[in-house]
Design a protein around this motif. Structure first.
Motif, PDB file in Angstrom:
ATOM      1  N   TYR A 186       9.402  -1.883   7.999  1.00  0.00           N
ATOM      2  CA  TYR A 186      10.551  -1.310   8.715  1.00  0.00           C
ATOM      3  C   TYR A 186      10.364  -1.459  10.221  1.00  0.00           C
ATOM      4  O   TYR A 186      11.298  -1.829  10.949  1.00  0.00           O
ATOM      5  N   LYS A 187       9.156  -1.191  10.697  1.00  0.00           N
ATOM      6  CA  LYS A 187       8.889  -1.289  12.133  1.00  0.00           C
ATOM      7  C   LYS A 187       8.937  -2.738  12.613  1.00  0.00           C
ATOM      8  O   LYS A 187       9.423  -3.025  13.715  1.00  0.00           O
ATOM      9  N   ILE A 188       8.438  -3.648  11.791  1.00  0.00           N
ATOM     10  CA  ILE A 188       8.454  -5.064  12.165  1.00  0.00           C
ATOM     11  C   ILE A 188       9.883  -5.563  12.302  1.00  0.00           C
ATOM     12  O   ILE A 188      10.247  -6.203  13.297  1.00  0.00           O
ATOM     13  N   ILE A 189      10.702  -5.270  11.306  1.00  0.00           N
ATOM     14  CA  ILE A 189      12.099  -5.740  11.311  1.00  0.00           C
ATOM     15  C   ILE A 189      12.869  -5.123  12.466  1.00  0.00           C
ATOM     16  O   ILE A 189      13.580  -5.831  13.207  1.00  0.00           O
ATOM     17  N   ASN A 190      12.751  -3.818  12.643  1.00  0.00           N
ATOM     18  CA  ASN A 190      13.502  -3.167  13.714  1.00  0.00           C
ATOM     19  C   ASN A 190      12.892  -3.410  15.092  1.00  0.00           C
ATOM     20  O   ASN A 190      13.513  -3.099  16.111  1.00  0.00           O
ATOM     21  N   GLY A 191      11.701  -3.991  15.120  1.00  0.00           N
ATOM     22  CA  GLY A 191      11.106  -4.414  16.384  1.00  0.00           C
ATOM     23  C   GLY A 191      11.591  -5.783  16.822  1.00  0.00           C
ATOM     24  O   GLY A 191      11.163  -6.289  17.868  1.00  0.00           O
ATOM     25  N   GLY A 192      12.470  -6.391  16.018  1.00  0.00           N
ATOM     26  CA  GLY A 192      13.037  -7.688  16.373  1.00  0.00           C
ATOM     27  C   GLY A 192      12.277  -8.878  15.811  1.00  0.00           C
ATOM     28  O   GLY A 192      12.558 -10.030  16.160  1.00  0.00           O
ATOM     29  N   TYR A 193      11.324  -8.611  14.900  1.00  0.00           N
ATOM     30  CA  TYR A 193      10.537  -9.682  14.295  1.00  0.00           C
ATOM     31  C   TYR A 193      11.046  -9.999  12.878  1.00  0.00           C
ATOM     32  O   TYR A 193      11.939  -9.317  12.360  1.00  0.00           O
ATOM     33  N   LYS A 194      10.453 -11.016  12.283  1.00  0.00           N
ATOM     34  CA  LYS A 194      10.847 -11.455  10.953  1.00  0.00           C
ATOM     35  C   LYS A 194       9.674 -11.342   9.978  1.00  0.00           C
ATOM     36  O   LYS A 194       8.520 -11.387  10.380  1.00  0.00           O
ATOM     37  N   ILE A 195      10.015 -11.228   8.683  1.00  0.00           N
ATOM     38  CA  ILE A 195       9.021 -11.203   7.620  1.00  0.00           C
ATOM     39  C   ILE A 195       9.337 -12.330   6.641  1.00  0.00           C
ATOM     40  O   ILE A 195      10.488 -12.499   6.235  1.00  0.00           O
ATOM     41  N   LYS A 196       8.312 -13.075   6.263  1.00  0.00           N
ATOM     42  CA  LYS A 196       8.508 -14.151   5.289  1.00  0.00           C
ATOM     43  C   LYS A 196       7.923 -13.766   3.940  1.00  0.00           C
ATOM     44  O   LYS A 196       6.780 -13.308   3.859  1.00  0.00           O
ATOM     45  N   TYR A 197       8.715 -13.970   2.893  1.00  0.00           N
ATOM     46  CA  TYR A 197       8.189 -13.919   1.539  1.00  0.00           C
ATOM     47  C   TYR A 197       7.788 -15.347   1.189  1.00  0.00           C
ATOM     48  O   TYR A 197       8.630 -16.244   1.174  1.00  0.00           O
ATOM     49  N   GLU A 198       6.501 -15.561   0.951  1.00  0.00           N
ATOM     50  CA  GLU A 198       5.982 -16.910   0.736  1.00  0.00           C
ATOM     51  C   GLU A 198       5.676 -17.126  -0.741  1.00  0.00           C
ATOM     52  O   GLU A 198       4.641 -16.717  -1.252  1.00  0.00           O
ATOM     53  N   SER A 199       6.592 -17.786  -1.447  1.00  0.00           N
ATOM     54  CA  SER A 199       6.446 -17.956  -2.892  1.00  0.00           C
ATOM     55  C   SER A 199       5.363 -18.952  -3.271  1.00  0.00           C
ATOM     56  O   SER A 199       4.919 -18.976  -4.426  1.00  0.00           O
ATOM     57  N   ASP A 200       4.925 -19.789  -2.320  1.00  0.00           N
ATOM     58  CA  ASP A 200       3.854 -20.737  -2.614  1.00  0.00           C
ATOM     59  C   ASP A 200       2.473 -20.093  -2.554  1.00  0.00           C
ATOM     60  O   ASP A 200       1.486 -20.709  -2.971  1.00  0.00           O
ATOM     61  N   SER A 201       2.395 -18.893  -2.027  1.00  0.00           N
ATOM     62  CA  SER A 201       1.143 -18.133  -1.994  1.00  0.00           C
ATOM     63  C   SER A 201       1.187 -17.163  -3.173  1.00  0.00           C
ATOM     64  O   SER A 201       1.887 -16.153  -3.141  1.00  0.00           O
ATOM     65  N   VAL A 202       0.440 -17.478  -4.223  1.00  0.00           N
ATOM     66  CA  VAL A 202       0.585 -16.755  -5.491  1.00  0.00           C
ATOM     67  C   VAL A 202      -0.699 -16.002  -5.859  1.00  0.00           C
ATOM     68  O   VAL A 202      -1.805 -16.544  -5.747  1.00  0.00           O
ATOM     69  N   VAL A 203      -0.519 -14.758  -6.290  1.00  0.00           N
ATOM     70  CA  VAL A 203      -1.629 -13.985  -6.847  1.00  0.00           C
ATOM     71  C   VAL A 203      -1.181 -13.350  -8.159  1.00  0.00           C
ATOM     72  O   VAL A 203       0.011 -13.094  -8.363  1.00  0.00           O
ATOM     73  N   TYR A 204      -2.137 -13.127  -9.035  1.00  0.00           N
ATOM     74  CA  TYR A 204      -1.872 -12.326 -10.231  1.00  0.00           C
ATOM     75  C   TYR A 204      -2.222 -10.882  -9.905  1.00  0.00           C
ATOM     76  O   TYR A 204      -3.285 -10.593  -9.354  1.00  0.00           O
ATOM     77  N   HIS A 205      -1.291  -9.995 -10.236  1.00  0.00           N
ATOM     78  CA  HIS A 205      -1.491  -8.574  -9.957  1.00  0.00           C
ATOM     79  C   HIS A 205      -0.903  -7.815 -11.142  1.00  0.00           C
ATOM     80  O   HIS A 205       0.313  -7.651 -11.254  1.00  0.00           O
ATOM     81  N   SER A 206      -1.762  -7.382 -12.045  1.00  0.00           N
ATOM     82  CA  SER A 206      -1.315  -6.889 -13.346  1.00  0.00           C
ATOM     83  C   SER A 206      -1.766  -5.458 -13.610  1.00  0.00           C
ATOM     84  O   SER A 206      -2.913  -5.100 -13.343  1.00  0.00           O
ATOM     85  N   HIS A 207      -0.849  -4.671 -14.163  1.00  0.00           N
ATOM     86  CA  HIS A 207      -1.142  -3.276 -14.497  1.00  0.00           C
ATOM     87  C   HIS A 207      -0.583  -2.924 -15.872  1.00  0.00           C
ATOM     88  O   HIS A 207       0.394  -3.523 -16.326  1.00  0.00           O
ATOM     89  N   GLN A 208      -1.197  -1.941 -16.494  1.00  0.00           N
ATOM     90  CA  GLN A 208      -0.673  -1.327 -17.713  1.00  0.00           C
ATOM     91  C   GLN A 208      -0.661   0.181 -17.462  1.00  0.00           C
ATOM     92  O   GLN A 208      -1.531   0.910 -17.930  1.00  0.00           O
ATOM     93  N   PHE A 209       0.321   0.663 -16.699  1.00  0.00           N
ATOM     94  CA  PHE A 209       0.359   2.069 -16.329  1.00  0.00           C
ATOM     95  C   PHE A 209       0.792   2.941 -17.500  1.00  0.00           C
ATOM     96  O   PHE A 209       1.752   2.611 -18.219  1.00  0.00           O
ATOM     97  N   SER A 210       0.122   4.077 -17.656  1.00  0.00           N
ATOM     98  CA  SER A 210       0.601   5.089 -18.606  1.00  0.00           C
ATOM     99  C   SER A 210       1.790   5.800 -17.980  1.00  0.00           C
ATOM    100  O   SER A 210       2.049   5.687 -16.774  1.00  0.00           O
ATOM    101  N   LEU A 211       2.518   6.561 -18.780  1.00  0.00           N
ATOM    102  CA  LEU A 211       3.663   7.308 -18.253  1.00  0.00           C
ATOM    103  C   LEU A 211       3.196   8.335 -17.216  1.00  0.00           C
ATOM    104  O   LEU A 211       3.872   8.563 -16.212  1.00  0.00           O
ATOM    105  N   LYS A 212       2.037   8.929 -17.460  1.00  0.00           N
ATOM    106  CA  LYS A 212       1.496   9.902 -16.510  1.00  0.00           C
ATOM    107  C   LYS A 212       1.169   9.229 -15.176  1.00  0.00           C
ATOM    108  O   LYS A 212       1.455   9.783 -14.104  1.00  0.00           O
ATOM    109  N   GLU A 213       0.592   8.036 -15.235  1.00  0.00           N
ATOM    110  CA  GLU A 213       0.267   7.300 -14.008  1.00  0.00           C
ATOM    111  C   GLU A 213       1.533   6.900 -13.253  1.00  0.00           C
ATOM    112  O   GLU A 213       1.585   6.972 -12.022  1.00  0.00           O
TER     113      GLU A 213
END
Length: 280
Positions: A186-213
């Protein structure tokens, strides 16, 4: 530009060897790695010591998703700071290059990676929605069309120009319970800067959350939005509703029975957690 990877660790012995090995394989970039080890009950410290890795110890009582990263960033001399979480899996030796290659160009002050899960649970569809196959760049001009999604950002695998981070006063010294990545976006965008979503930079990030979690995570998220209520003007409810509809649609398309059976209690845990967090 010089890059420093900063990674908080906590009871990370099941992740650290694979993570560090894959970091060392990165190509076409000059970087260092600094681990921030919160006091743990496993053998993470032993691994770091035996492999002569650079790390600092953080007391449990002092750990904060925002302040721990902020304190580390303040002592960094790098041009680009990369934040990662201990549980990502990096299989591409060009992950870091793709993540950082456009930082500092055309007002792009930050970037984040595509995240994929190895499970066929609800997270599979949230990842599809939030991390599509096509890259994009967002700025303040996108707020009118994207709303809250303009500030979507994940420091599970992200990069930020250190000078801009410093200029924006980091996380303002706040001890945020969660969503520190959205706070700085939020601060970056409203500070007049840009954010890039880089789809070529890939990571696996996997979870199996319980309902409590899930409930606990969304209760913290509710607290975050209560503390930062100015974000409500950007459509917090519509953003969540759009994601819920997408998950249901894709589960039906895939005939994913497991997700369909889990859908109602899962959404209920998120919704109730968010409401309780906002009340408390």
């Amino acid at each position: 530009m010089n890059i420093e990877i900063i990674c908080p660790l906590y009871n990370a012995e099941m992740y650290i060897d694979t993570l560090n090995t894959n970091l060392e394989k990165q190509k076409k970039v000059k970087f260092t790695v600094r681990y921030l080890l919160t006091e743990s009950n496993d053998h993470t410290k032993q691994y770091l010591d035996e492999n002569c890795l650079n790390y600092e110890v953080v007391k449990k009582t002092d750990f904060s998703h925002s302040l721990t990263r902020e304190n580390a960033a303040k002592t960094s001399k790098a041009d680009i700071i990369v934040f990662i979480s201990q549980d990502i899996v990096i299989e591409d030796d060009m992950w870091l290059y793709h993540l950082t290659k456009d930082i500092g160009k055309n007002k792009i002050a930050a970037a984040y990676s595509r995240q994929i899960t190895k499970y066929k649970n609800i997270e599979k569809y949230t990842r599809e929605k939030n991390y599509p196959s096509v890259s994009r760049i967002v700025s303040r001009t996108d707020i009118s069309t994207l709303g809250l999604n303009t500030f979507f950002f994940s420091d599970a695998s992200s990069a930020i120009q250190r000078s801009v981070f410093e200029e924006l006063n980091y996380y303002d010294g706040k001890k945020l319970p969660i969503n520190e990545d959205m706070y700085i976006a939020y601060k970056i965008i409203n500070g007049g800067y840009k954010i890039k979503y880089e789809s070529d930079s890939v990571v696996y990030h996997s979870h199996q959350f319980s309902l409590k979690e899930l409930y606990s995570r969304y209760r913290l998220t509710g607290q975050f939005f209560k503390q930062n209520s100015y974000l409500d003007q950007y459509g917090t409810n519509s953003a969540g509703g759009g994601l819920a509809k997408y998950i249901l649609k894709r589960a039906f398309q895939d005939r994913n029975i497991g997700v369909l059976l889990r859908y109602i209690p899962d959404m209920a845990a998120r919704f109730i957690g968010m409401k309780v967090g906002k009340i408390k």
